[in-house]
Write a protein that holds these residues in place. Structure first.
Motif, short mmCIF file in Angstrom:
data_model
loop_
_atom_site.label_atom_id
_atom_site.label_comp_id
_atom_site.label_asym_id
_atom_site.label_seq_id
_atom_site.Cartn_x
_atom_site.Cartn_y
_atom_site.Cartn_z
N PHE A 129 -5.47 14.06 -6.60
CA PHE A 129 -5.35 14.37 -5.18
C PHE A 129 -4.75 13.15 -4.47
N PRO A 130 -3.99 13.36 -3.40
CA PRO A 130 -3.38 12.22 -2.70
C PRO A 130 -4.42 11.16 -2.33
N SER A 131 -4.24 9.96 -2.90
CA SER A 131 -5.19 8.86 -2.76
C SER A 131 -4.51 7.62 -2.21
N ALA A 132 -5.26 6.78 -1.52
CA ALA A 132 -4.75 5.53 -0.96
C ALA A 132 -4.87 4.44 -2.02
N ILE A 133 -3.75 3.77 -2.32
CA ILE A 133 -3.77 2.71 -3.32
C ILE A 133 -3.09 1.45 -2.78
N TYR A 134 -3.27 0.36 -3.49
CA TYR A 134 -2.58 -0.89 -3.14
C TYR A 134 -2.43 -1.75 -4.38
N ALA A 161 -6.59 18.89 -2.56
CA ALA A 161 -5.14 19.01 -2.38
C ALA A 161 -4.79 19.09 -0.89
N ASP A 162 -3.57 18.74 -0.57
CA ASP A 162 -3.05 18.86 0.79
C ASP A 162 -2.96 20.33 1.15
N THR A 184 0.84 -1.19 0.00
CA THR A 184 0.00 0.00 0.00
C THR A 184 0.88 1.24 0.00
N MET A 185 0.34 2.36 -0.48
CA MET A 185 1.06 3.63 -0.53
C MET A 185 0.08 4.72 -0.95
N THR A 186 0.57 5.94 -1.01
CA THR A 186 -0.21 7.07 -1.51
C THR A 186 0.23 7.35 -2.94
N ILE A 187 -0.73 7.71 -3.80
CA ILE A 187 -0.42 8.14 -5.17
C ILE A 187 -0.89 9.58 -5.33
N THR A 188 -0.10 10.39 -6.05
CA THR A 188 -0.49 11.76 -6.32
C THR A 188 0.28 12.29 -7.53
N ASN A 189 -0.25 13.33 -8.13
CA ASN A 189 0.44 14.11 -9.17
C ASN A 189 -0.34 15.40 -9.34
N SER A 190 -0.04 16.15 -10.39
CA SER A 190 -0.67 17.47 -10.54
C SER A 190 -2.17 17.38 -10.82
N THR A 191 -2.68 16.21 -11.21
CA THR A 191 -4.11 16.07 -11.48
C THR A 191 -4.79 15.03 -10.59
#
Length: 144
Positions: free
Chosen positions: A63-68, A90-91, A54-61
């Motif tokens: 928003f920080p999301s929980a993924i696995y 956004a954070d 598991t980790m967080t994914i984010t980029n300019s489009t």
């Protein structure tokens, strides 16, 4: 289509012959996403050999999301990234009022004691928060 960051993983096989300890790398690889940052991964392996990360994914489009992602026993690589919880905005910062955003204090992954899956937790942005910080923790189970 550029990889911005990713997560390296290693499967280590240990040995002990009564007097010395050894280890070898049995398998290894990377989990990446095109044009995205993967932040602070955690990995665990269930008793049946299924691995989950598991980790967080984010980029300019995004928003920080929980993924696995999961890797079935006997497989050589992790599968597609799956969203456990979409980020909502956004954070807005965490370190101090008006200060820079702070991220990555934790992700966690542990096998379920019943042997039925892997429990995971990671950071994401669930909503508006309290005006000072808007991060949250997503806790979920990935079935093995």
């Amino acid at each position: 289509s550029t990889t911005l960051s990713g997560a390296a993983w290693f499967e280590v096989t240990s040995s002990f012959n009564g007097t010395s300890v050894g280890a070898t790398i049995a398998n290894q690889g990377y989990v990446v996403a095109n044009a995205a940052f993967l932040l602070y991964p955690a990995v665990a392996v269930a008793p049946d050999g299924t691995a989950a990360m598991t980790m967080t994914i984010t980029n300019s489009t995004t928003f920080p999301s929980a993924i696995y992602t999961t890797m079935a026993s006997g497989q050589k690589s992790f599968g597609a990234l799956k969203v456990a919880a979409f980020g909502a905005q956004a954070d807005i910062g965490f370190s101090a009022v008006g200060g820079p955003g702070r991220w990555g204090d934790y992700s966690a992954a542990v096998p379920d004691p019943s042997g039925s899956g892997i429990w995971m937790a990671t950071e994401y942005i669930p909503g508006a928060g309290d005006g000072i910080a808007n991060w949250g923790t997503r806790v979920f189970e990935a079935a093995s």
